[in-house]
Design an enzyme around this catalytic site. Structure first.
Site, short mmCIF file in Angstrom:
data_model
loop_
_atom_site.label_atom_id
_atom_site.label_comp_id
_atom_site.label_asym_id
_atom_site.label_seq_id
_atom_site.Cartn_x
_atom_site.Cartn_y
_atom_site.Cartn_z
N GLU A 1 26.34 -32.73 39.93
CA GLU A 1 27.26 -33.57 40.69
C GLU A 1 26.77 -33.82 42.11
OE1 GLU A 1 31.91 -33.61 42.25
OE2 GLU A 1 31.23 -32.04 40.89
N ASN B 1 31.21 -30.98 53.23
CA ASN B 1 29.93 -30.62 53.84
C ASN B 1 30.01 -29.29 54.60
OD1 ASN B 1 28.91 -32.93 52.78
ND2 ASN B 1 28.30 -33.86 54.71
N GLY C 1 38.23 -31.91 36.37
CA GLY C 1 39.47 -31.17 36.64
C GLY C 1 39.21 -29.91 37.44
#
Length: 381
Positions: free
Chosen positions: A253, A367, A134
């Site tokens: 992540e 990126n 979230g």
């Protein structure tokens, strides 16, 4: 095409890690022979298969780094890295547990209360509890400091109001960790006043709306929080420390092998198809294989750093930028190389990769933004 041999850098026995790789490959070969899954591109995001997740859990390949007191297996980040690499390289459907196992587990171990660890970790290990993320919001992009979801103090807890977007698997997951403002924005300190909360995605005040991709796939969602109640027991970490917690979480992540192996099954198909002379030989294929081999070493080095509890946010950003760029280049190469000569399976894989390509460099932070993170981390700006 096999992945290069992993050289652990954190004291883990290399022979033990290679034995584990062999076990996973044997399992995957058996699953493929039984028709349990069809290898696909981007399966860690799109391949939601709870039965497959249960099969992995039964073999002890979920929650590998979770201590035994929480039902886990107490294994190393490097061993977990080896398992996840093999699953990704095979295009296995691992989306159901991916987020929970990748970043919720280490976040709970670092910031969770004893109640939260006991509540969620054993279920994650058993493949019975699935999480979303979230963080992202409309108009915020990768600028998490600009989130507008508000958390207000009420009797016994907090109420959350706002919108989260691009939430993978929210329509199937049980919960997500939401980043919200608990203090008004201070222009001089934009990262202050943020906190995290574990939100029940099936509770009152939560509405989940599907975001359907152009190819008809549904794995993204918009999550509307309308006064959703979060009890004090589900405050994650410390109030006001959300930014520090999120940046720590993002290392898990951004650095994982999914940042360069989402299209490995297609790269493998390219090599196979070229070997059967259905594709013309090209030095570009060799360059792509070399890039993946380099990223494999870089990502495994980050896994070793995480094992040693060393900061890895900048190296993780580097892996994410280079890895997702490589994934896109593999999709483009396959599309152009096999447009008229390859078989249907190859064509389908290439088409799926091309559809997914725009998301490669967006998810986990664009990126463009991550290049700024890298520059600041290296003292270049």
């Amino acid at each position: 095409m096999a992945l290069p041999r992993l050289v652990p850098r954190s004291g883990v026995d290399p022979a033990r890690t290679e034995e584990l790789r062999h076990e996973v490959r044997q399992f995957l070969a058996e699953q493929l022979a039984a028709g349990s899954f069809t290898p696909s591109v981007d399966a860690w995001l799109c391949g939601w298969d709870e039965d497959f997740t249960a099969a992995l859990a039964a073999r002890g390949w979920l929650g590998m780094t979770v201590p035994a007191e929480y039902g886990g297996h107490g294994r190393s980040f490097v061993e977990r890295f080896a398992v996840t690499e093999e699953l990704l390289a095979a295009g296995a459907p691992v989306a159901a547990h991916w987020i929970a196992d990748r970043q919720i587990v280490p976040s709970l171990l670092k910031y969770g209360t004893e109640f939260q660890r006991s509540e969620f970790l054993p279920k994650i290990v058993r493949g019975e509890c699935f999480f979303g993320i979230g963080m992202s919001e409309p108009d915020s992009g990768s600028d998490l400091a600009s989130v507008r979801t508000k958390a207000e103090r009420v009797d016994g807890g907090w109420t959350l109001t706002g919108t989260k977007v691009w939430t993978s698997g929210a329509h199937l997951a049980h919960a997500f960790i939401a980043l919200a403002r608990t203090e008004p924005v201070d222009p001089a300190h934009r990262h202050a006043g943020l906190s995290q909360f574990i939100v029940d995605l099936r509770g009152p005040g939560v509405e989940i709306r599907p975001i359907v991709s152009m190819n008809g796939a549904h794995h993204f969602n918009e999550v509307l929080l309308d006064g959703a109640f979060v009890p004090d027991a589900m405050v994650f970490g410390e109030i006001g420390q959300g930014w520090q917690q999120v940046t720590s979480e993002l290392a898990f992540e951004r650095s994982g092998p999914e940042r360069f192996l989402s299209t490995f099954v297609l790269l493998d198909a390219c090599a196979e198809t070229m070997g059967s002379q259905q594709l013309s030989r090209s030095t570009d294929l060799g360059r792509l294989v070399a890039r993946v081999a380099g990223l494999h070493q870089m990502s495994s080095a980050v896994a070793g750093a995480l094992e040693r509890h060393e900061p890895a946010d900048v190296p993780a950003a580097v892996v994410k930028v280079l890895g997702t760029t490589t994934e896109g280049d593999i999709a483009e190469f396959a599309h152009l190389a096999g447009e008229h000569t390859a078989g249907q399976r190859f064509t389908d894989l290439a088409a799926t990769a091309l559809d997914q390509r725009p998301g490669f460099t967006l998810r986990g932070g664009t990126n463009e933004v991550l290049r700024g993170v890298i520059a600041r981390g290296l003292g270049l700006r």
